[in-house]
Design a protein around this motif. Sequence first.
Motif, PDB file in Angstrom:
ATOM      1  N   SER A 621      62.724  56.229 -22.179  1.00 52.56           N
ATOM      2  CA  SER A 621      63.752  56.390 -21.146  1.00 52.56           C
ATOM      3  C   SER A 621      64.220  57.835 -21.028  1.00 52.56           C
ATOM      4  O   SER A 621      64.623  58.267 -19.948  1.00 52.56           O
ATOM      5  CB  SER A 621      64.935  55.474 -21.461  1.00 52.56           C
ATOM      6  OG  SER A 621      65.481  55.772 -22.734  1.00 52.56           O
ATOM      7  N   ARG A 755      50.763  55.848 -12.886  1.00 54.83           N
ATOM      8  CA  ARG A 755      52.155  56.211 -13.151  1.00 54.83           C
ATOM      9  C   ARG A 755      52.473  57.587 -12.587  1.00 54.83           C
ATOM     10  O   ARG A 755      53.574  57.814 -12.061  1.00 54.83           O
ATOM     11  CB  ARG A 755      52.419  56.171 -14.653  1.00 54.83           C
ATOM     12  CG  ARG A 755      53.815  56.629 -15.043  1.00 54.83           C
ATOM     13  CD  ARG A 755      54.027  56.499 -16.531  1.00 54.83           C
ATOM     14  NE  ARG A 755      54.334  55.121 -16.904  1.00 54.83           N
ATOM     15  CZ  ARG A 755      54.435  54.710 -18.168  1.00 54.83           C
ATOM     16  NH1 ARG A 755      54.237  55.563 -19.160  1.00 54.83           N
ATOM     17  NH2 ARG A 755      54.748  53.459 -18.423  1.00 54.83           N
ATOM     18  N   TRP A 759      55.442  57.939  -9.916  1.00 49.93           N
ATOM     19  CA  TRP A 759      56.602  58.764 -10.220  1.00 49.93           C
ATOM     20  C   TRP A 759      56.726  59.939  -9.254  1.00 49.93           C
ATOM     21  O   TRP A 759      57.837  60.377  -8.941  1.00 49.93           O
ATOM     22  CB  TRP A 759      56.508  59.289 -11.655  1.00 49.93           C
ATOM     23  CG  TRP A 759      56.890  58.254 -12.681  1.00 49.93           C
ATOM     24  CD1 TRP A 759      57.222  56.961 -12.443  1.00 49.93           C
ATOM     25  CD2 TRP A 759      56.982  58.448 -14.094  1.00 49.93           C
ATOM     26  NE1 TRP A 759      57.510  56.314 -13.621  1.00 49.93           N
ATOM     27  CE2 TRP A 759      57.385  57.196 -14.658  1.00 49.93           C
ATOM     28  CE3 TRP A 759      56.774  59.527 -14.945  1.00 49.93           C
ATOM     29  CZ2 TRP A 759      57.559  57.042 -16.021  1.00 49.93           C
ATOM     30  CZ3 TRP A 759      56.959  59.374 -16.307  1.00 49.93           C
ATOM     31  CH2 TRP A 759      57.352  58.136 -16.840  1.00 49.93           C
ATOM     32  N   GLN A 766      64.826  57.127  -9.643  1.00 51.23           N
ATOM     33  CA  GLN A 766      64.208  55.843  -9.310  1.00 51.23           C
ATOM     34  C   GLN A 766      62.929  55.561 -10.106  1.00 51.23           C
ATOM     35  O   GLN A 766      62.226  54.596  -9.819  1.00 51.23           O
ATOM     36  CB  GLN A 766      63.887  55.804  -7.812  1.00 51.23           C
ATOM     37  CG  GLN A 766      65.124  55.869  -6.929  1.00 51.23           C
ATOM     38  CD  GLN A 766      64.781  55.769  -5.445  1.00 51.23           C
ATOM     39  OE1 GLN A 766      63.622  55.535  -5.082  1.00 51.23           O
ATOM     40  NE2 GLN A 766      65.772  55.934  -4.586  1.00 51.23           N
ATOM     41  N   ARG A 767      62.621  56.410 -11.044  1.00 51.43           N
ATOM     42  CA  ARG A 767      61.441  56.172 -11.874  1.00 51.43           C
ATOM     43  C   ARG A 767      61.665  54.962 -12.786  1.00 51.43           C
ATOM     44  O   ARG A 767      62.769  54.725 -13.258  1.00 51.43           O
ATOM     45  CB  ARG A 767      61.133  57.402 -12.723  1.00 51.43           C
ATOM     46  CG  ARG A 767      60.682  58.616 -11.920  1.00 51.43           C
ATOM     47  CD  ARG A 767      60.463  59.795 -12.845  1.00 51.43           C
ATOM     48  NE  ARG A 767      60.092  60.988 -12.105  1.00 51.43           N
ATOM     49  CZ  ARG A 767      59.920  62.199 -12.661  1.00 51.43           C
ATOM     50  NH1 ARG A 767      60.106  62.342 -13.971  1.00 51.43           N
ATOM     51  NH2 ARG A 767      59.581  63.234 -11.922  1.00 51.43           N
ATOM     52  N   LYS A 768      60.598  54.239 -13.030  1.00 51.91           N
ATOM     53  CA  LYS A 768      60.656  53.053 -13.871  1.00 51.91           C
ATOM     54  C   LYS A 768      59.627  53.158 -14.986  1.00 51.91           C
ATOM     55  O   LYS A 768      58.608  53.836 -14.870  1.00 51.91           O
ATOM     56  CB  LYS A 768      60.400  51.791 -13.041  1.00 51.91           C
ATOM     57  CG  LYS A 768      61.471  51.498 -12.003  1.00 51.91           C
ATOM     58  CD  LYS A 768      61.202  50.179 -11.302  1.00 51.91           C
ATOM     59  CE  LYS A 768      62.302  49.854 -10.308  1.00 51.91           C
ATOM     60  NZ  LYS A 768      62.066  48.552  -9.641  1.00 51.91           N
ATOM     61  N   LYS A 769      59.929  52.457 -16.076  1.00 49.29           N
ATOM     62  CA  LYS A 769      58.995  52.441 -17.195  1.00 49.29           C
ATOM     63  C   LYS A 769      57.729  51.671 -16.851  1.00 49.29           C
ATOM     64  O   LYS A 769      56.640  52.014 -17.307  1.00 49.29           O
ATOM     65  CB  LYS A 769      59.664  51.803 -18.425  1.00 49.29           C
ATOM     66  CG  LYS A 769      60.920  52.499 -18.908  1.00 49.29           C
ATOM     67  CD  LYS A 769      61.515  51.748 -20.087  1.00 49.29           C
ATOM     68  CE  LYS A 769      62.829  52.379 -20.531  1.00 49.29           C
ATOM     69  NZ  LYS A 769      63.431  51.627 -21.667  1.00 49.29           N
ATOM     70  N   GLU A 770      57.881  50.626 -16.053  1.00 49.82           N
ATOM     71  CA  GLU A 770      56.737  49.792 -15.707  1.00 49.82           C
ATOM     72  C   GLU A 770      55.856  50.475 -14.676  1.00 49.82           C
ATOM     73  O   GLU A 770      56.282  51.380 -13.957  1.00 49.82           O
ATOM     74  CB  GLU A 770      57.194  48.433 -15.181  1.00 49.82           C
ATOM     75  CG  GLU A 770      57.957  47.592 -16.182  1.00 49.82           C
ATOM     76  CD  GLU A 770      59.423  47.974 -16.246  1.00 49.82           C
ATOM     77  OE1 GLU A 770      59.837  48.828 -15.428  1.00 49.82           O
ATOM     78  OE2 GLU A 770      60.145  47.439 -17.114  1.00 49.82           O
ATOM     79  N   TYR A 772      53.316  49.700 -11.389  1.00 46.42           N
ATOM     80  CA  TYR A 772      52.942  48.718 -10.374  1.00 46.42           C
ATOM     81  C   TYR A 772      51.419  48.577 -10.337  1.00 46.42           C
ATOM     82  O   TYR A 772      50.683  49.568 -10.233  1.00 46.42           O
ATOM     83  CB  TYR A 772      53.457  49.130  -9.002  1.00 46.42           C
ATOM     84  CG  TYR A 772      54.947  48.983  -8.831  1.00 46.42           C
ATOM     85  CD1 TYR A 772      55.545  47.725  -8.708  1.00 46.42           C
ATOM     86  CD2 TYR A 772      55.782  50.098  -8.794  1.00 46.42           C
ATOM     87  CE1 TYR A 772      56.911  47.589  -8.548  1.00 46.42           C
ATOM     88  CE2 TYR A 772      57.151  49.970  -8.630  1.00 46.42           C
ATOM     89  CZ  TYR A 772      57.708  48.716  -8.514  1.00 46.42           C
ATOM     90  OH  TYR A 772      59.066  48.582  -8.361  1.00 46.42           O
ATOM     91  N   VAL A 787      54.132  44.095 -12.223  1.00 45.47           N
ATOM     92  CA  VAL A 787      54.534  45.262 -13.005  1.00 45.47           C
ATOM     93  C   VAL A 787      53.919  45.118 -14.383  1.00 45.47           C
ATOM     94  O   VAL A 787      53.932  44.034 -14.991  1.00 45.47           O
ATOM     95  CB  VAL A 787      56.069  45.387 -13.087  1.00 45.47           C
ATOM     96  CG1 VAL A 787      56.645  45.759 -11.748  1.00 45.47           C
ATOM     97  CG2 VAL A 787      56.702  44.099 -13.596  1.00 45.47           C
ATOM     98  N   THR A 789      53.651  46.563 -18.355  1.00 46.59           N
ATOM     99  CA  THR A 789      54.312  47.276 -19.447  1.00 46.59           C
ATOM    100  C   THR A 789      53.292  47.534 -20.537  1.00 46.59           C
ATOM    101  O   THR A 789      52.658  46.584 -21.038  1.00 46.59           O
ATOM    102  CB  THR A 789      55.480  46.451 -20.011  1.00 46.59           C
ATOM    103  OG1 THR A 789      56.405  46.168 -18.964  1.00 46.59           O
ATOM    104  CG2 THR A 789      56.193  47.210 -21.117  1.00 46.59           C
TER     105      THR A 789
END
Length: 802
Positions: A621, A755, A759, A766-770, A772, A787, A789
């Motif tokens: 994070s 990713r 990104w 608005q970036r996410k760890k997951e 798409y 999504v 992980t």
Amino acid sequence: MTTDGTKQLKCHAIPPGEVLVQKFTESRAPELDSLCSTVASRLNDDFRSQRNKRRRTTGFDNRASKTRFRNNNKKQKVGILNQAKSDESLEKNVNRAPPRHIRRKKELNKNLETGFCVSGDGTKRLRMHVWHAKRFTMTKRWGFHLPLGLHGSGKGSRALLKWIKNGTLVHDASYYNAVQLQGSQVMFFSYLFFLSVKPQIIICIFDYFLYHFSFNCCFVFLQDSLLSILSTIMSPFSSSDTENVLSGGVYSSSMLHHAGANSSRTIAPVIYMWRPVQQSTNAESVCDRTSELRQLWIWIHAAALTEGYNALKSVCESQGKVRCISLEGQFGTLEVMGSKASQLFQKILHPVSSTSEKSSFLKKCSSVEAVDEHTPCFGIAPLIVKDPRGLTNENTEFDQSCTDLWDAEKGLYCPLEESVLCMEKHHQRLVSFCLADTHSVVVNASTGIHSSRVCPIMLLRRNNLMDSVTRWTIVLPLSWVKAFWVPFVSLGARAIGLRERSWVACEAGIPNFPSEFPECDSYSSLMEAEAAAMDKEAALRPASVKPFSNPIPPPWNCVRLAFETSQICSNESDAVAELALSDNDTAIARSSRMLSGFLNTINGDRLPIFPHFSDKNTCLSKIMKDEKILDHDLNIDSFLGNRCRKVCFVRVILRTFKEGAIEDGAVICAPRLDDIKLWISGSNGKCELQVPQSSVSSYFVKRDSGKWEYQLPEDPAVVESNRWPIGFVTSGFVHGSHKPSAGGLCDAMLLGRLRHEQWSSVPLKQRKKEIYVLTRNLRSTAYRLAVATIFLEHHQEDFDYI
């Protein structure tokens, strides 16, 4: 009757001491005559039994064999048949073997000290085979008759998930086997014997080193030999294991490989544990321990037992100082999982009181509650417990002759027979009613097998399931499996088979061996068996309703096609053939160290793939909020180097964006940025992205060699809707789950590229760890947004399996 307003006391007549039968019948005769007349009037004086209410008897059987048998019996009675023939038939009847079902029942009811019962074709049966065969659909796998699942079409997952959250599940995993590595101790002071030093001096020197160096110095040479073997055949393996692992308090997991180069093929994930080192300063015990062995157990799945044992044996023979012994048929393992597993243990497992040194763990953990409290995750708790079938008020003391599980070669005691326990319970029941002779003694039936009322076991606390649901593995002698299985099931545990076990693994996000380990040969053997079964089933259907075949196993080598999507054209079939990988060119990262090593070999420090950090202050994070993380422009050619490098897969956990179900074998594809925007901004999160129905059956093509390959589309309309595969699903959704998740394997480089693109297209906040991705079931035309992980970004290792 009252006279003066007061109630008279009723005096009950005392029954006579003797009853005259003749007077009694004479007094009841009129009543019986009236009853008989009433019945006769209703039946019209016809007391014959009605034909439709007669019981069926063998008299209605008019088969020829029955008639011939009756006629022969009649002839034998009247002496018509030849006396010589009758004598010969009687002799044959005497020497004839019992029927098959009687012989089989007698064989399966035996409780041998070691080993499994074997069927005619050499397939082994579990000790609870009869119990499972009555309730489960059985299948032949890995040389065993194993319970596949409950009878039916494979449904019932919703009830299973409720049961694991509110109850207990139990699975007979006795098909796991242990391989023991052991060797003689090499004492550094052994030369003192050749110098004619007095034994008292030797004991004093030995006692001194035991007191100051905790006995570890005596094992230094043998321990180093075992560690060198483990570092040769296990990858990754750290020679500097924690003190708890070496002392036998905690087990560890790793991947077993063939000895040799690092490019050798993986055998299976294994669990290894060391024999606990007993620390004592007693001079007599010190002398006894000079001949003690440093032992190590490696637990291997039955699908890879032969391959794993041969690899271990060859390495030990090359060392020369370590013995490799197979303990197949010595131990049984029961897997217990669920939120109420600890409560069930309190009802069944009753540790015995002990003052013995070998069971010193019981001094700290005298009850199951204390075991649950003091045993950490991946911990080992050795216990000596009472027979769970015994009497509730039975006071069983510690038996000094009880053999430790580590001394299985010396023989392990069997439990008492059921007949003996039933006799004891019956005797106690008679005593409670004051009906038994106080001077009578219950004598145990002599069977020639050493029996005991206590059992040595090991409790292995496995990694927790979802929502902190505990998971245990009980290691016990194989002859005691039935003695523990029946109480577990009787007190509320629900038995599961291989199918239900895979549902639990998928729901918990734990890989299931061997179906989720494509780098092992056991995976190929399992997929070949499943493909043959599906082909056999499809051959029974007419051609009009026969479905098209799907690739089993998935063609993992086709993911290289997604590397250069912009350079590949529809007519460049030669270029596509060059991009295809062979089975030996793929690797799967099972630890953060392996993933970091792969990224270093391709200079992938610019890829936004972040293996799990041991530093707690560094997390994903925080890294994803760095503005400079995407300053480098990714060019896929800079990472390829040459087209012969390996492709590294990582395990991912998939969840659908809105709706849909992900099945086993579904293809995972790389989406475009426009696809993601349409799904997110579309009404109800839906986007109609589909492939033509005509191209579904031709998406993968089976060549003459028997291998499946990706079929490059030629139609421009199909090319527009095509999305390049980057991986496959190894475990699909479990129906009935509130948060369904699927497990899959994807190429690490392509995940980093996706990713980076996702990104770069959104603001920093608005970036996410997951990541798409798109998923499509092999028999469906629709793509689903999901999504993914990366598991190794949140965990250090991925060796835990079920």
